[in-house]
Structure formats: C-alpha cells, structure tokens
Enzyme design. Structure first.
Site, PDB file in Angstrom:
ATOM      1  N   LEU A 109     -15.802 -33.281  -9.224  1.00 43.54           N
ATOM      2  CA  LEU A 109     -15.213 -34.450  -9.854  1.00 43.54           C
ATOM      3  C   LEU A 109     -15.705 -35.711  -9.153  1.00 43.54           C
ATOM      4  O   LEU A 109     -15.740 -35.757  -7.916  1.00 43.54           O
ATOM      5  CB  LEU A 109     -13.686 -34.378  -9.781  1.00 43.54           C
ATOM      6  CG  LEU A 109     -13.040 -33.282 -10.616  1.00 43.54           C
ATOM      7  CD1 LEU A 109     -11.555 -33.213 -10.299  1.00 43.54           C
ATOM      8  CD2 LEU A 109     -13.234 -33.526 -12.084  1.00 43.54           C
ATOM      9  N   GLU A 132      -2.998 -41.658 -10.263  1.00 40.26           N
ATOM     10  CA  GLU A 132      -4.397 -41.672 -10.682  1.00 40.26           C
ATOM     11  C   GLU A 132      -4.993 -40.293 -10.421  1.00 40.26           C
ATOM     12  O   GLU A 132      -5.059 -39.832  -9.281  1.00 40.26           O
ATOM     13  CB  GLU A 132      -5.185 -42.740  -9.922  1.00 40.26           C
ATOM     14  CG  GLU A 132      -6.605 -42.904 -10.432  1.00 40.26           C
ATOM     15  CD  GLU A 132      -7.360 -44.009  -9.720  1.00 40.26           C
ATOM     16  OE1 GLU A 132      -8.557 -44.184 -10.020  1.00 40.26           O
ATOM     17  OE2 GLU A 132      -6.752 -44.680  -8.859  1.00 40.26           O
ATOM     18  N   LEU A 133      -5.436 -39.626 -11.461  1.00 41.41           N
ATOM     19  CA  LEU A 133      -5.833 -38.223 -11.398  1.00 41.41           C
ATOM     20  C   LEU A 133      -6.927 -37.983 -10.360  1.00 41.41           C
ATOM     21  O   LEU A 133      -7.987 -38.609 -10.395  1.00 41.41           O
ATOM     22  CB  LEU A 133      -6.309 -37.746 -12.773  1.00 41.41           C
ATOM     23  CG  LEU A 133      -6.735 -36.280 -12.880  1.00 41.41           C
ATOM     24  CD1 LEU A 133      -5.574 -35.354 -12.576  1.00 41.41           C
ATOM     25  CD2 LEU A 133      -7.319 -35.990 -14.258  1.00 41.41           C
ATOM     26  N   ASP A 134      -6.656 -37.058  -9.422  1.00 42.82           N
ATOM     27  CA  ASP A 134      -7.616 -36.609  -8.418  1.00 42.82           C
ATOM     28  C   ASP A 134      -8.200 -37.754  -7.598  1.00 42.82           C
ATOM     29  O   ASP A 134      -9.356 -37.701  -7.162  1.00 42.82           O
ATOM     30  CB  ASP A 134      -8.753 -35.801  -9.065  1.00 42.82           C
ATOM     31  CG  ASP A 134      -8.277 -34.462  -9.591  1.00 42.82           C
ATOM     32  OD1 ASP A 134      -7.369 -33.873  -8.984  1.00 42.82           O
ATOM     33  OD2 ASP A 134      -8.801 -34.011 -10.627  1.00 42.82           O
ATOM     34  N   ALA A 135      -7.407 -38.796  -7.377  1.00 40.27           N
ATOM     35  CA  ALA A 135      -7.899 -39.967  -6.642  1.00 40.27           C
ATOM     36  C   ALA A 135      -7.014 -40.313  -5.459  1.00 40.27           C
ATOM     37  O   ALA A 135      -7.121 -41.402  -4.897  1.00 40.27           O
ATOM     38  CB  ALA A 135      -8.011 -41.169  -7.577  1.00 40.27           C
TER      39      ALA A 135
END
Length: 299
Positions: A211, A241-244
């Site tokens: 990612l 915040e997705l995968d952040a």
C-alpha cells in the site's frame, strides 16, 4: 531467576524539550531510592519534543505503583501543560482483544505466542465477522464472539445501517474488556471514525507494505505481475485515514523471478506474522510513544 527480581515499574514521558528534564527525573527516582535498570531518551529537534522511557526495580522503592504515579504526577506537571506520561507495573497483566475475519495466520501466531507465554498479555476475547475461526479460538480457552456484517450488494441505506449496528456491537464487546490493545489481525473491515477515536493509541493493524502501490484485491498477485523484488509488512496504529496511522514496525523480505504468486502470498503471511508480533510486544512493553503521526520506539 528470582521472580521478585523481574518486578519492574515502567515510566514513559513526552514533553516540550528543555534543559534539566533528565536531571529532574533521575533526582526524583534517586531520592526515592529507585534503581534504574533501563533508560531511553530521544530529543526531536524537528518538533522540539523530548521522549523518555525508564524502567525501575520495584523492590528498590518503598511504595507501590499507585503511589509512584501520585508522586511522579508532580514531576510531570512542571514540564509543561502538554506533557503526557504513564507509569505501569509489569505485574499488572495487560489485556488484548483480537478482531479477525477469515485469514487465520496472524491470529494463529498470536494464540501460539500467548499460549507459550511469549507475550506479556491476557487474550480476553476474539471477535470475528465470520464464524469459521471460532472452534480454533475456543480450543485455546478464549471466548469467541461472532458479529456478522452485511454482505456486499443490496440496498445501500439498509447495508449502511446494518454495518453501523454491527460495529456498535463490536465496540460494546471490546469495551467490556477495557483492553490495552485492540489488534486487527487481518480484520477485513474498516473501523468507523468513532471507534478509531475511542481506541486511539490502542488499535493496532497489520497490512502488506505494498500500500498504496497495490491497492484492492489480491495485492500479492498484483506485485507478482509487476515483478517486485521486495515484499513486506507494516504494523501501525489505526486512525480514521485508512492505513495511514503512526507506524510501529516494518520489515521486508526479498523475492525473485523464481517465486510464484503463491510463494509471495506465503512469504507475505510470514512477514506479517513477525511484524505484528514485534509491534504488539513493543506496545505492551510501553516502548512506543506516539507524537502526531510519528512514533518513537525504544529498543
């Protein structure tokens, strides 16, 4: 080894950087008779922030962890209004809850480490949006809760309402254990913002490190098609915040042209297990201090 020798108090602190912080903490502990067995420090010039982790022999102090917290509060109060700190007792067991879907490799690894006494934790429960992993979890003597989520398709409004209801149940089940960590062990649902906020600094996720290069379904197959030479995994705290979220641990392994897509999937699962186990251990040992979207991880 004498069990009493292993009893420790762990102090963590982050505050605006200035002169004399180390001296204040050291003087406070020395005056109380505290025997420091581990000490880590980090001064970040970019943010002007200071971080420390101190480990003290419990038997060197004439009071318990509760009184240590009360006394240390006065030290921390003099270091600035934004100062954050913790005092933990290594004899007070920490609790975790796992969230799972259908992929079992990370869950298997944590179950095994807990059973072997390799993680300093009590696994309070496992919650899955599928019920297939229930028998494995129960065989380890751990409660398993199945919370079904609506499948794709159908009426969007009804699906949104059903999903919100499912997450409310997940939140209720997790919160009744008041866990020190909520581990998304390949849980294939995106936490809503309200749960991200409620579990800030406690919700831990693992994902493949492709990612955002390879998003969507079958990332390892996408990587295979591109002929990548490194695959890896990232363990991080969950944010809206997705995968952040702030990164706790990462690692990679090399692959080559002779590896198939299935080989990459297998190797990727191996590195995901290892990275999640490391990140979770460091979190449970109070080695991770978060500031903004970054972490300081004391070895």
């Amino acid at each position: 080894m004498d069990p009493a020798a292993e009893h420790r108090y762990v102090i963590t602190l982050s505050c605006p950087d200035t002169t004399g912080i180390v001296a204040r903490i050291a003087t406070f502990l020395a005056d109380a008779g505290g025997w420091i067995v581990e000490a880590g420090y980090h001064s970040d010039p970019g943010t002007g922030w200071f971080f420390t982790r101190q480990v003290v022999r419990a038997d060197s102090l004439p009071f318990d962890a509760r009184e240590l917290r009360e006394r240390f509060a006065s030290v921390a109060a003099k270091l600035g209004g934004d100062t954050t700190w913790t005092v933990t007792d290594t004899r007070e067991p920490k609790r975790i809850v796992l969230l799972v879907s259908e992929e079992a490799h990370c869950m298997h690894d944590i179950l095994g480490r807990v059973a072997a006494g390799e993680l300093p934790v009590r696994l309070a429960a496992v919650i899955g949006n599928h019920d297939g992993l229930g028998p494995i979890v129960r065989a380890h003597g751990v409660p398993f809760h199945h919370v079904p989520f609506p499948p794709p398709g159908g009426d969007p409004q009804a699906r949104t309402a059903a999903k919100a209801e499912a997450f409310a149940e997940v939140g209720r089940l997790v919160d009744q254990h008041d866990p020190h960590a909520v581990v998304l062990a390949r849980f294939m649902q995106i936490l809503p913002p309200e749960l991200c906020r409620a579990w800030a600094g406690r919700a831990i996720n693992i994902h493949h490190s492709f990612l955002p290069s390879f998003v969507g379904a079958r990332p390892y197959h996408q990587a295979y098609a591109r002929g990548v030479k490194l695959i890896g995994a990232t363990c991080h705290y969950v944010t809206p915040e997705l995968d952040a979220g702030p990164i706790i641990e990462q690692d990679v392994i090399r692959v080559d042209h002779g590896d198939t897509a299935a080989d990459m999937v297998r190797r990727g699962r191996d590195i995901e297990r290892l990275v999640l186990a490391r990140g979770l251990r460091w979190h449970l040992e109070d080695r991770v201090l978060v500031h903004g979207n970054k972490t300081v991880v004391f070895p």
